[in-house]
Design a protein around this motif. Sequence first.
Motif, mmCIF file in Angstrom:
data_model
loop_
_atom_site.group_PDB
_atom_site.id
_atom_site.type_symbol
_atom_site.label_atom_id
_atom_site.label_comp_id
_atom_site.label_asym_id
_atom_site.label_seq_id
_atom_site.Cartn_x
_atom_site.Cartn_y
_atom_site.Cartn_z
ATOM 1 N N HIS A 270 0.835 -1.203 0.000
ATOM 2 C CA HIS A 270 0.000 0.000 0.000
ATOM 3 C C HIS A 270 0.867 1.249 0.000
ATOM 4 C CE1 HIS A 270 -3.400 2.558 0.758
ATOM 5 N NE2 HIS A 270 -2.822 3.055 1.856
ATOM 6 N N VAL A 271 1.936 1.240 0.747
ATOM 7 C CA VAL A 271 2.849 2.378 0.798
ATOM 8 C C VAL A 271 3.484 2.603 -0.568
ATOM 9 C CG1 VAL A 271 5.027 3.190 1.776
ATOM 10 C CG2 VAL A 271 3.291 2.217 3.265
ATOM 11 N N TRP A 272 3.887 1.524 -1.220
ATOM 12 C CA TRP A 272 4.494 1.665 -2.558
ATOM 13 C C TRP A 272 3.481 2.204 -3.572
ATOM 14 C CZ3 TRP A 272 9.298 2.212 -3.173
ATOM 15 C CH2 TRP A 272 10.213 1.554 -2.369
ATOM 16 N N ASN A 273 2.232 1.796 -3.479
ATOM 17 C CA ASN A 273 1.200 2.320 -4.397
ATOM 18 C C ASN A 273 1.003 3.818 -4.195
ATOM 19 O OD1 ASN A 273 0.794 -0.178 -5.517
ATOM 20 N ND2 ASN A 273 -1.004 -0.653 -4.257
ATOM 21 N N VAL A 274 0.924 4.245 -2.959
ATOM 22 C CA VAL A 274 0.758 5.672 -2.675
ATOM 23 C C VAL A 274 1.991 6.444 -3.140
ATOM 24 C CG1 VAL A 274 0.571 7.355 -0.800
ATOM 25 C CG2 VAL A 274 -0.831 5.295 -0.767
ATOM 26 N N PHE A 275 3.163 5.899 -2.904
ATOM 27 C CA PHE A 275 4.400 6.553 -3.324
ATOM 28 C C PHE A 275 4.459 6.668 -4.856
ATOM 29 C CE2 PHE A 275 8.991 6.362 -4.384
ATOM 30 C CZ PHE A 275 9.364 7.562 -3.790
ATOM 31 N N ALA A 276 4.075 5.619 -5.565
ATOM 32 C CA ALA A 276 4.075 5.654 -7.037
ATOM 33 C C ALA A 276 3.068 6.678 -7.560
ATOM 34 C CB ALA A 276 3.771 4.267 -7.593
ATOM 35 N N ALA A 277 1.895 6.763 -6.948
ATOM 36 C CA ALA A 277 0.901 7.755 -7.358
ATOM 37 C C ALA A 277 1.420 9.169 -7.110
ATOM 38 C CB ALA A 277 -0.406 7.519 -6.612
ATOM 39 N N PHE A 278 2.108 9.365 -5.991
ATOM 40 C CA PHE A 278 2.672 10.679 -5.669
ATOM 41 C C PHE A 278 3.747 11.067 -6.683
ATOM 42 C CE2 PHE A 278 5.824 13.313 -3.428
ATOM 43 C CZ PHE A 278 5.023 14.402 -3.133
ATOM 44 N N ILE A 279 4.623 10.133 -7.039
ATOM 45 C CA ILE A 279 5.675 10.405 -8.025
ATOM 46 C C ILE A 279 5.037 10.684 -9.398
ATOM 47 C CG2 ILE A 279 7.631 9.380 -9.250
ATOM 48 C CD1 ILE A 279 8.256 10.280 -6.426
#
Length: 123
Positions: free
Chosen positions: A14-23
């Motif tokens: 979940h953290v990686w998904n949010v981080f990818a969306a932010f990038i």
Amino acid sequence: MSMAAYEVLAASQHVWNVFAAFIGGLVVSGALIWAVRVGMRYMDQEEPRPKAEEQPRLPDGGAVHELREMREPDEMPDMSKTGSRMMPYELHHAATRTGKDQKRRRWLPGSSGAFGSGGPGHV
């Protein structure tokens, strides 16, 4: 694997998904900012817009009005009298001249009916 390990994996995904969306959002906003800056630089290089005194003016005689006339095409020469045919180099561009009848054709009720209109045509 224990339940705690699954929770850690789920949380990390979940953290990686949010981080990818932010990038991805940063990339899109950066591209938009870059496009605006390039557009502003391009507009700065254009010639300045004309001032009010450089705008077009009406002629001294007033506004120019259109001339409406009925035109008719030039006729093709009758080559049957000479017995030879006309060659392509003897043809000229299609020209028109002022027609003899300058009366405008008007629409007559009941005489219309174009192809595909469903009307009866000329009755």
